[in-house]
Motif scaffolding. Structure first.
Motif, PDB file in Angstrom:
ATOM      1  N   LEU A 286     -68.173 118.798   2.675  1.00  0.00           N
ATOM      2  CA  LEU A 286     -68.569 119.234   1.336  1.00  0.00           C
ATOM      3  C   LEU A 286     -67.906 120.548   0.954  1.00  0.00           C
ATOM      4  CD1 LEU A 286     -72.401 118.444   1.036  1.00  0.00           C
ATOM      5  CD2 LEU A 286     -70.618 117.761  -0.585  1.00  0.00           C
ATOM      6  N   PHE A 287     -67.769 121.452   1.926  1.00  0.00           N
ATOM      7  CA  PHE A 287     -67.213 122.773   1.649  1.00  0.00           C
ATOM      8  C   PHE A 287     -65.729 122.894   1.992  1.00  0.00           C
ATOM      9  CE2 PHE A 287     -71.787 123.558   2.288  1.00  0.00           C
ATOM     10  CZ  PHE A 287     -72.078 124.183   1.084  1.00  0.00           C
ATOM     11  N   ASP A 288     -65.250 122.096   2.939  1.00  0.00           N
ATOM     12  CA  ASP A 288     -63.863 122.240   3.390  1.00  0.00           C
ATOM     13  C   ASP A 288     -62.863 121.453   2.551  1.00  0.00           C
ATOM     14  OD1 ASP A 288     -64.862 123.830   5.362  1.00  0.00           O
ATOM     15  OD2 ASP A 288     -64.638 122.352   6.981  1.00  0.00           O
ATOM     16  N   GLU A 289     -63.313 120.367   1.957  1.00  0.00           N
ATOM     17  CA  GLU A 289     -62.414 119.520   1.179  1.00  0.00           C
ATOM     18  C   GLU A 289     -62.460 119.882  -0.303  1.00  0.00           C
ATOM     19  OE1 GLU A 289     -60.268 117.259   2.423  1.00  0.00           O
ATOM     20  OE2 GLU A 289     -60.950 117.855   4.429  1.00  0.00           O
ATOM     21  N   LYS A 290     -61.384 119.557  -0.978  1.00  0.00           N
ATOM     22  CA  LYS A 290     -61.328 119.683  -2.435  1.00  0.00           C
ATOM     23  C   LYS A 290     -61.803 118.359  -3.032  1.00  0.00           C
ATOM     24  CE  LYS A 290     -59.970 121.241  -6.529  1.00  0.00           C
ATOM     25  NZ  LYS A 290     -60.608 122.382  -7.216  1.00  0.00           N
ATOM     26  N   TRP A 291     -62.887 118.414  -3.804  1.00  0.00           N
ATOM     27  CA  TRP A 291     -63.472 117.200  -4.354  1.00  0.00           C
ATOM     28  C   TRP A 291     -63.173 117.088  -5.847  1.00  0.00           C
ATOM     29  CZ3 TRP A 291     -65.222 113.707  -1.033  1.00  0.00           C
ATOM     30  CH2 TRP A 291     -65.547 114.147   0.259  1.00  0.00           C
ATOM     31  N   LYS A 306     -57.328 115.142  -0.848  1.00  0.00           N
ATOM     32  CA  LYS A 306     -56.266 115.008   0.148  1.00  0.00           C
ATOM     33  C   LYS A 306     -55.988 113.558   0.512  1.00  0.00           C
ATOM     34  CE  LYS A 306     -56.525 117.959   3.424  1.00  0.00           C
ATOM     35  NZ  LYS A 306     -56.994 118.644   4.660  1.00  0.00           N
ATOM     36  N   THR A 307     -56.990 112.817   0.911  1.00  0.00           N
ATOM     37  CA  THR A 307     -56.767 111.447   1.394  1.00  0.00           C
ATOM     38  C   THR A 307     -57.260 110.380   0.425  1.00  0.00           C
ATOM     39  OG1 THR A 307     -58.897 111.193   2.531  1.00  0.00           O
ATOM     40  CG2 THR A 307     -57.148 112.325   3.725  1.00  0.00           C
ATOM     41  N   GLN A 308     -58.136 110.752  -0.490  1.00  0.00           N
ATOM     42  CA  GLN A 308     -58.751 109.812  -1.447  1.00  0.00           C
ATOM     43  C   GLN A 308     -59.450 108.654  -0.741  1.00  0.00           C
ATOM     44  OE1 GLN A 308     -55.206 108.915  -3.880  1.00  0.00           O
ATOM     45  NE2 GLN A 308     -56.048 110.245  -5.472  1.00  0.00           N
ATOM     46  N   SER A 309     -59.891 108.890   0.504  1.00  0.00           N
ATOM     47  CA  SER A 309     -60.562 107.837   1.269  1.00  0.00           C
ATOM     48  C   SER A 309     -62.050 108.105   1.455  1.00  0.00           C
ATOM     49  CB  SER A 309     -59.905 107.687   2.647  1.00  0.00           C
ATOM     50  OG  SER A 309     -60.022 108.888   3.391  1.00  0.00           O
ATOM     51  N   LEU A 310     -62.484 109.334   1.150  1.00  0.00           N
ATOM     52  CA  LEU A 310     -63.888 109.689   1.265  1.00  0.00           C
ATOM     53  C   LEU A 310     -64.505 109.819  -0.112  1.00  0.00           C
ATOM     54  CD1 LEU A 310     -63.697 112.493   3.993  1.00  0.00           C
ATOM     55  CD2 LEU A 310     -64.159 110.051   4.329  1.00  0.00           C
ATOM     56  N   VAL A 318     -74.209 118.303  -5.567  1.00  0.00           N
ATOM     57  CA  VAL A 318     -75.117 119.326  -6.071  1.00  0.00           C
ATOM     58  C   VAL A 318     -75.558 120.284  -4.958  1.00  0.00           C
ATOM     59  CG1 VAL A 318     -77.325 118.129  -5.704  1.00  0.00           C
ATOM     60  CG2 VAL A 318     -77.058 119.652  -7.666  1.00  0.00           C
ATOM     61  N   LEU A 319     -75.425 119.870  -3.703  1.00  0.00           N
ATOM     62  CA  LEU A 319     -75.774 120.752  -2.594  1.00  0.00           C
ATOM     63  C   LEU A 319     -74.831 121.948  -2.513  1.00  0.00           C
ATOM     64  CD1 LEU A 319     -76.641 118.268   0.308  1.00  0.00           C
ATOM     65  CD2 LEU A 319     -78.089 119.096  -1.547  1.00  0.00           C
ATOM     66  N   THR A 320     -73.654 121.842  -3.118  1.00  0.00           N
ATOM     67  CA  THR A 320     -72.711 122.957  -3.133  1.00  0.00           C
ATOM     68  C   THR A 320     -72.852 123.798  -4.397  1.00  0.00           C
ATOM     69  OG1 THR A 320     -70.900 121.779  -4.275  1.00  0.00           O
ATOM     70  CG2 THR A 320     -71.079 121.492  -1.881  1.00  0.00           C
ATOM     71  N   GLN A 321     -73.657 123.342  -5.346  1.00  0.00           N
ATOM     72  CA  GLN A 321     -73.767 124.019  -6.628  1.00  0.00           C
ATOM     73  C   GLN A 321     -75.098 124.736  -6.818  1.00  0.00           C
ATOM     74  OE1 GLN A 321     -70.840 123.767  -8.719  1.00  0.00           O
ATOM     75  NE2 GLN A 321     -70.218 122.989  -6.705  1.00  0.00           N
ATOM     76  N   ALA A 334     -72.233 125.186   9.438  1.00  0.00           N
ATOM     77  CA  ALA A 334     -71.813 126.159  10.449  1.00  0.00           C
ATOM     78  C   ALA A 334     -72.440 125.920  11.815  1.00  0.00           C
ATOM     79  CB  ALA A 334     -72.153 127.572   9.972  1.00  0.00           C
ATOM     80  N   ASP A 335     -73.531 125.149  11.879  1.00  0.00           N
ATOM     81  CA  ASP A 335     -74.278 125.045  13.135  1.00  0.00           C
ATOM     82  C   ASP A 335     -74.863 123.636  13.280  1.00  0.00           C
ATOM     83  OD1 ASP A 335     -76.005 125.265  15.300  1.00  0.00           O
ATOM     84  OD2 ASP A 335     -76.744 127.240  14.723  1.00  0.00           O
ATOM     85  N   GLN A 336     -74.203 122.795  14.067  1.00  0.00           N
ATOM     86  CA  GLN A 336     -74.680 121.416  14.239  1.00  0.00           C
ATOM     87  C   GLN A 336     -75.999 121.374  14.999  1.00  0.00           C
ATOM     88  OE1 GLN A 336     -72.214 117.762  14.671  1.00  0.00           O
ATOM     89  NE2 GLN A 336     -72.836 117.856  16.819  1.00  0.00           N
ATOM     90  N   ASP A 337     -76.204 122.282  15.939  1.00  0.00           N
ATOM     91  CA  ASP A 337     -77.463 122.307  16.681  1.00  0.00           C
ATOM     92  C   ASP A 337     -78.643 122.584  15.749  1.00  0.00           C
ATOM     93  OD1 ASP A 337     -76.199 121.782  19.062  1.00  0.00           O
ATOM     94  OD2 ASP A 337     -76.102 123.875  19.691  1.00  0.00           O
ATOM     95  N   LEU A 338     -78.453 123.490  14.811  1.00  0.00           N
ATOM     96  CA  LEU A 338     -79.496 123.778  13.824  1.00  0.00           C
ATOM     97  C   LEU A 338     -79.768 122.547  12.971  1.00  0.00           C
ATOM     98  CD1 LEU A 338     -81.390 125.748  12.312  1.00  0.00           C
ATOM     99  CD2 LEU A 338     -79.417 126.334  10.849  1.00  0.00           C
ATOM    100  N   PHE A 339     -78.705 121.879  12.539  1.00  0.00           N
ATOM    101  CA  PHE A 339     -78.876 120.651  11.756  1.00  0.00           C
ATOM    102  C   PHE A 339     -79.640 119.600  12.547  1.00  0.00           C
ATOM    103  CE2 PHE A 339     -76.865 116.367  11.001  1.00  0.00           C
ATOM    104  CZ  PHE A 339     -77.711 116.016   9.964  1.00  0.00           C
ATOM    105  N   PHE A 340     -79.265 119.371  13.801  1.00  0.00           N
ATOM    106  CA  PHE A 340     -79.949 118.380  14.627  1.00  0.00           C
ATOM    107  C   PHE A 340     -81.438 118.704  14.766  1.00  0.00           C
ATOM    108  CE2 PHE A 340     -76.657 115.923  17.372  1.00  0.00           C
ATOM    109  CZ  PHE A 340     -75.977 115.554  16.227  1.00  0.00           C
ATOM    110  N   LYS A 341     -81.751 119.973  14.998  1.00  0.00           N
ATOM    111  CA  LYS A 341     -83.150 120.369  15.161  1.00  0.00           C
ATOM    112  C   LYS A 341     -83.949 120.092  13.888  1.00  0.00           C
ATOM    113  CE  LYS A 341     -84.257 124.748  14.871  1.00  0.00           C
ATOM    114  NZ  LYS A 341     -85.285 124.802  13.788  1.00  0.00           N
ATOM    115  N   ASP A 342     -83.424 120.515  12.751  1.00  0.00           N
ATOM    116  CA  ASP A 342     -84.141 120.331  11.486  1.00  0.00           C
ATOM    117  C   ASP A 342     -84.148 118.875  11.035  1.00  0.00           C
ATOM    118  OD1 ASP A 342     -84.586 123.019  11.527  1.00  0.00           O
ATOM    119  OD2 ASP A 342     -83.217 123.525   9.889  1.00  0.00           O
ATOM    120  N   PHE A 343     -83.058 118.166  11.286  1.00  0.00           N
ATOM    121  CA  PHE A 343     -82.977 116.759  10.911  1.00  0.00           C
ATOM    122  C   PHE A 343     -83.995 115.938  11.698  1.00  0.00           C
ATOM    123  CE2 PHE A 343     -80.871 112.502  11.297  1.00  0.00           C
ATOM    124  CZ  PHE A 343     -80.894 112.161   9.947  1.00  0.00           C
TER     125      PHE A 343
END
Length: 373
Positions: A286-291, A306-310, A318-321, A334-343
Motif C-alpha cells: 500500500l505504501f511502497d507501490e505507486k497506485w 509498475k507491474t499492473q498485476s496487483l 483509504v487506509l493510506t488516506q 513496519a512490523d509483521q510480528d505486531l500485525f500477527f499479534k493484533d490480527f
C-alpha cells in the motif's frame, strides 16, 4: 407456555444438571492422526445430559406444536437448542479438543486439495466464508454473527458480498458429512482458523459452542463492507460489530490472501504477489507501490503502476488516506510480528460475534495444532 418461561426452564435445567455433574476431566494435547469416526459420548454423560435437558425439550416441543409454524415457534426451537447446548456444556457432554482437531486436520487437507483453483489453495475462500458468516453481527440488536450459520439460507446466501462463497460452503459440506456432530457455525469458523494457520499465519484462539439456526434468522443485506466505499462506510460497518479503528485496519490485513473475481464481485486481481501466504505485504505494498486508477470497463479499482498485476480496492486505499487508519497501516507495514499479534486477537473476536458466552464448551479458547505439528 410463554417464551420467557421456556427460557427459564432451560436455565434451571442447565443449572440443576451442573450441580449434579462430576468434575470434568479434560484431555490435553492435539491429535495428528486423521479419522472420520464420530466420537461416542460417555454413558455417564448421557444420563447427565438427558436429566438436564429433558424438561426443556418437552416444553419446547409443546410450545412448538401449540404455535404451529409461526416465527415464534422457530424462535422457541432455537431457544431449546441454545438451552440444550448450555446443558451439554454444564454436563461436559461435548466432543473433546481432540475430536475438533480431527476436523481441523481434515479441513487442512481440503485447503491443500485445490490444484487448479485460483492460486492452488482453497484457504482464502474458506477464510472468507468464516469472515462473512461472522461479520453480519449487530451489537445493538444482537443479531447476526457466527452463531446460527444463516448463510446456508436464501436470501443471505445470495447477498452480493457473498458471491462465490458457494464454493467454500460446498467444500465444508463434505467435511460436515464426515463429522455430522459439528455445527455449521463451528465448522465454518474452525475452517477460518485452519485457513489462517495453514497459510503461514499466526495461531488464532478458537472454541466451539455455536448452534444452527433457521432461515428466519438470516440477516438483511448490507451488513458487510462495500468495497467501493470510503472511510465513513468502513466505520459504520465495523463500529456496528463493535470494532475500533485499529481493529478495522488489522482485519483488513486478511487481504494479504486471495483475489477478487470479475464474475463475482466485479473487481479483479490479487492484492499481493503471494496470495496464499499470510504476511504483512498487503500493508507494505500500500505504501511502497505507486497506485493508479485502473482503466477498464469494470468498477473503480486501483492497480500498481509498475507491474499492473496487483489491485487495491477503494476501501483498501483509504487506509493510506485516513489519518487514524494510516497510523495503524504504517505500523503493520513496519512490523509483521505486531500485525500477527493484533490480527490473531481481532479474528478470534470476529469469529465469536453473536455467540452467547454460556454456549461455549470451554472458558478459555483453544490453540489448534497445525496439520504438520
Amino acid at each position: 407456555m410463554s417464551l420467557a418461561a421456556l427460557r427459564n426452564t432451560l436455565r434451571r435445567s442447565a443449572l440443576n444438571t451442573s450441580a449434579r455433574a462430576a468434575r470434568p476431566v479434560f484431555r490435553q494435547g492435539a491429535v495428528r492422526r486423521l479419522t472420520t469416526e464420530t466420537p461416542t459420548p460417555k454413558k455417564s454423560n448421557n444420563n447427565l445430559l438427558y436429566g438436564g435437558i429433558g424438561a426443556a425439550v418437552i416444553g419446547g416441543v409443546a410450545f412448538y406444536v401449540y404455535t404451529s409454524n409461526s416465527d415464534t415457534a422457530k424462535e422457541a426451537g432455537t431457544a431449546v437448542r441454545s438451552g440444550a447446548q448450555v446443558a451439554k456444556v454444564a454436563a461436559n457432554f461435548v466432543p473433546t479438543k481432540e475430536d475438533y482437531q480431527k476436523v481441523y486436520n481434515r479441513i487442512a487437507e481440503v485447503i491443500d486439495s485445490a490444484e487448479g483453483y485460483d492460486d492452488g489453495s482453497y484457504g482464502p475462500v474458506i477464510l472468507r466464508l468464516a469472515w462473512h458468516s461472522s461479520g453480519t453481527y449487530d451489537k445493538e440488536t444482537k443479531t447476526g454473527g457466527s452463531n446460527y450459520a444463516t448463510m446456508r439460507f436464501e436470501p443471505e446466501a445470495a447477498h452480493g458480498a457473498n458471491a462465490g462463497l458457494n464454493v467454500a460452503r460446498d467444500l465444508m459440506e463434505k467435511v460436515k458429512q464426515e463429522f455430522p456432530w459439528i455445527s455449521y457455525g463451528d465448522l465454518w469458523t474452525l475452517g477460518g482458523v485452519a485457513a489462517v494457520q495453514e497459510m503461514a499465519g499466526p495461531k488464532v484462539p478458537w472454541r466451539p459452542g455455536r448452534i444452527d439456526g433457521f432461515a428466519a434468522q438470516a440477516t438483511p443485506d448490507g451488513r458487510l463492507p462495500d468495497a467501493s466505499q470510503g472511510s465513513d462506510h468502513l466505520r459504520n460497518i465495523f463500529y456496528r460489530m463493535g470494532f475500533n479503528d485499529q481493529e478495522i485496519v488489522a482485519l483488513s490485513g486478511a487481504h494479504a490472501l486471495g483475489r477478487c473475481h470479475h464474475n463475482r464481485s466485479g473487481f479483479d486481481g490479487p492484492w499481493t504477489f503471494s496470495p496464499t501466504t499470510v504476511t504483512n505485504d498487503y500493508y507494505k505494498l500500500l505504501f511502497d507501490e505507486k497506485w493508479v486508477w485502473k482503466k477498464w470497463s469494470g468498477p473503480k479499482q486501483l492497480e500498481d503502476k509498475k507491474t499492473q498485476s496487483l489491485m487495491m480496492l477503494p476501501t483498501d486505499y483509504v487506509l493510506t488516506q485516513d489519518k487514524s487508519f494510516k497510523k495503524w497501516a504504517k505500523a503493520y507495514a513496519a512490523d509483521q510480528d505486531l500485525f500477527f499479534k493484533d490480527f490473531s486477537a481481532v479474528v478470534a473476536r470476529l469469529f465469536e460475534l453473536g455467540v452467547p458466552t454460556a454456549q461455549f464448551t470451554t472458558s478459555e479458547p483453544w490453540i489448534m495444532a497445525n496439520a504438520d505439528e
